[in-house]
Scaffold this active site. Sequence first.
Site, PDB file in Angstrom:
ATOM      1  N   THR A 195     -41.137 -51.244  59.500  1.00 36.56           N
ATOM      2  CA  THR A 195     -42.123 -50.147  59.561  1.00 36.56           C
ATOM      3  C   THR A 195     -42.751 -49.995  60.938  1.00 36.56           C
ATOM      4  OG1 THR A 195     -43.908 -51.601  58.762  1.00 36.56           O
ATOM      5  CG2 THR A 195     -42.670 -50.346  57.106  1.00 36.56           C
ATOM      6  N   TRP A 196     -42.260 -50.751  61.944  1.00 39.02           N
ATOM      7  CA  TRP A 196     -42.779 -50.597  63.299  1.00 39.02           C
ATOM      8  C   TRP A 196     -42.467 -49.193  63.799  1.00 39.02           C
ATOM      9  CZ3 TRP A 196     -40.001 -52.304  68.319  1.00 39.02           C
ATOM     10  CH2 TRP A 196     -40.859 -52.131  69.421  1.00 39.02           C
ATOM     11  N   ASP A 201     -41.229 -54.989  55.708  1.00 35.01           N
ATOM     12  CA  ASP A 201     -41.830 -55.720  56.822  1.00 35.01           C
ATOM     13  C   ASP A 201     -42.941 -54.889  57.443  1.00 35.01           C
ATOM     14  OD1 ASP A 201     -41.396 -58.083  58.884  1.00 35.01           O
ATOM     15  OD2 ASP A 201     -41.727 -56.244  60.046  1.00 35.01           O
ATOM     16  N   TYR A 205     -49.369 -52.349  63.482  1.00 37.31           N
ATOM     17  CA  TYR A 205     -48.632 -51.098  63.313  1.00 37.31           C
ATOM     18  C   TYR A 205     -49.538 -49.961  62.856  1.00 37.31           C
ATOM     19  CZ  TYR A 205     -44.550 -54.255  63.247  1.00 37.31           C
ATOM     20  OH  TYR A 205     -43.607 -55.217  63.530  1.00 37.31           O
ATOM     21  N   LYS A 220     -48.189 -59.613  59.550  1.00 37.17           N
ATOM     22  CA  LYS A 220     -48.310 -60.442  60.743  1.00 37.17           C
ATOM     23  C   LYS A 220     -49.743 -60.468  61.257  1.00 37.17           C
ATOM     24  CE  LYS A 220     -43.701 -58.780  61.929  1.00 37.17           C
ATOM     25  NZ  LYS A 220     -43.759 -57.532  61.129  1.00 37.17           N
ATOM     26  N   HIS A 242     -47.788 -63.147  65.015  1.00 36.26           N
ATOM     27  CA  HIS A 242     -46.981 -62.074  65.603  1.00 36.26           C
ATOM     28  C   HIS A 242     -46.422 -62.445  66.977  1.00 36.26           C
ATOM     29  CE1 HIS A 242     -46.572 -57.431  65.269  1.00 36.26           C
ATOM     30  NE2 HIS A 242     -45.526 -57.949  65.884  1.00 36.26           N
ATOM     31  N   SER A 302     -43.336 -65.311  64.956  1.00 32.11           N
ATOM     32  CA  SER A 302     -42.506 -64.253  65.521  1.00 32.11           C
ATOM     33  C   SER A 302     -42.556 -64.362  67.037  1.00 32.11           C
ATOM     34  CB  SER A 302     -43.031 -62.878  65.065  1.00 32.11           C
ATOM     35  OG  SER A 302     -42.247 -61.822  65.577  1.00 32.11           O
ATOM     36  N   GLN A 350     -39.255 -64.622  63.449  1.00 29.89           N
ATOM     37  CA  GLN A 350     -38.759 -63.247  63.559  1.00 29.89           C
ATOM     38  C   GLN A 350     -38.681 -62.875  65.036  1.00 29.89           C
ATOM     39  OE1 GLN A 350     -40.507 -58.886  62.685  1.00 29.89           O
ATOM     40  NE2 GLN A 350     -40.359 -60.117  60.814  1.00 29.89           N
ATOM     41  N   GLY A 378     -31.397 -51.784  68.259  1.00 25.30           N
ATOM     42  CA  GLY A 378     -31.690 -51.639  69.675  1.00 25.30           C
ATOM     43  C   GLY A 378     -32.825 -50.680  69.983  1.00 25.30           C
ATOM     44  N   PRO A 409     -33.667 -47.464  69.217  1.00 26.77           N
ATOM     45  CA  PRO A 409     -33.181 -46.241  69.863  1.00 26.77           C
ATOM     46  C   PRO A 409     -34.270 -45.229  70.204  1.00 26.77           C
ATOM     47  CG  PRO A 409     -32.626 -46.273  67.526  1.00 26.77           C
ATOM     48  CD  PRO A 409     -33.133 -47.632  67.865  1.00 26.77           C
ATOM     49  N   LYS A 453     -35.528 -50.140  60.841  1.00 23.50           N
ATOM     50  CA  LYS A 453     -36.587 -49.175  60.561  1.00 23.50           C
ATOM     51  C   LYS A 453     -35.999 -47.767  60.495  1.00 23.50           C
ATOM     52  CE  LYS A 453     -39.352 -45.891  62.617  1.00 23.50           C
ATOM     53  NZ  LYS A 453     -39.019 -44.842  63.611  1.00 23.50           N
ATOM     54  N   ASN A 505     -28.412 -47.446  55.517  1.00 25.92           N
ATOM     55  CA  ASN A 505     -28.673 -48.797  56.004  1.00 25.92           C
ATOM     56  C   ASN A 505     -28.575 -49.836  54.896  1.00 25.92           C
ATOM     57  OD1 ASN A 505     -29.106 -47.696  58.521  1.00 25.92           O
ATOM     58  ND2 ASN A 505     -31.335 -47.879  58.454  1.00 25.92           N
TER      59      ASN A 505
END
Length: 366
Positions: free
Chosen positions: A78-79, A102, A107, A136, A169, A206, A228, A258, A260, A308, A318
């Site tokens: 969900t970032w 997650d 966030y 986190k 985190h 993380s 993480q 990556g 995007p 995400k 996904n």
Amino acid sequence: ARSMSLAAARVPGAARHLRARHPRGHRGFTPAPSAAHLLGLCLSARAMSAAAAATAPASGPVAELNDGRRMPLLGLGTWKSKPGEVKAAVAHALRSGYRHVDCAAVYKNEAEVGEAIAEALEAGVCARKDLWVTSKLWNSEHAEEAVPKALDRTLQDLRLEYVDLYLVHWPVTGVEAPTLTPPMDETWRAMEGVQQAGKARSIGVSNFSAKKLDALCAQARVKPAVNQVELHPGWRQDALLAACAAMGVHVTAYSPLGTPDSATMLKREGPPLMDHPAVREAAELAGKTPAQVLIRWALERGTSVIPKSVSPVRIDANLDVLSWTLPEAAKARLNAVEPQQRLVSGRFWLKPGGPYRTLEDLWDGE
């Protein structure tokens, strides 16, 4: 329930090896014979099955953590999911069969995530016992008295009595000082406290290097269950994976595609990972999308993975990675991606007065 194919067969030898070297309650870190040996033992497609020895009700394979709990390997990240979009994304994911979400306080969207979860539970889409929710602890809340208060705010936003996994985190507090202030042992005592109180079923970290994770394991009463970290073919982190396997700490891959949508924010050089020729070739060989082969690659290395998306079509695509395996030629293409480049560099945490003056300080050269 979806099930893994041949790549989800058990590897008892690997499991026995790790159990023998790291029995429950062990606090230190005994180095592996070699990174190559551990990678061959623990990080092959077959080793994924040692982590995925059982299946969750809807979302497929699970990792058995060092505390005995089972976490679905495939989750929804969900970032960077914007307010107004994340609720619909989580709701759709849960209806489609995801059972791992997650989240993080930083966030700034946990309240919407909580709305979606509450409505799904109320509607009987899933049961709470079958849902895995990770959150986190943010950098500014590392003081011992701040940790339970931060988790209480998260629980209020998520409308839950507990989270399944609570992570530190970053090994960062924002305090400019020669050493980490407050120190990590203080923060971790508080993390152990919220677990003992039943507000976090599992606890972990993380963005920890192997060196920082080893130091924490050496002094912790409860060993971190998860680390993480950023992980994808453009940043494989083979040595870190081997070290975490040796310590009995499961690895979750974030930014598996990556990132995007973050080129400007992260000052990324070169084309997005999903446009890399090797990724495109692997997708063609597998007859799948670039995103699907990247997610499947993460699963076949034995990691959990949290792509995400807020698009219903991509959320469903996904999830459609559990009933097939990567052809060896496709896997070879992904394992040879160059250059290796960390996208989430952590440069924003560097301060002249410390504790991290350079990226070498933050990542310990890893």
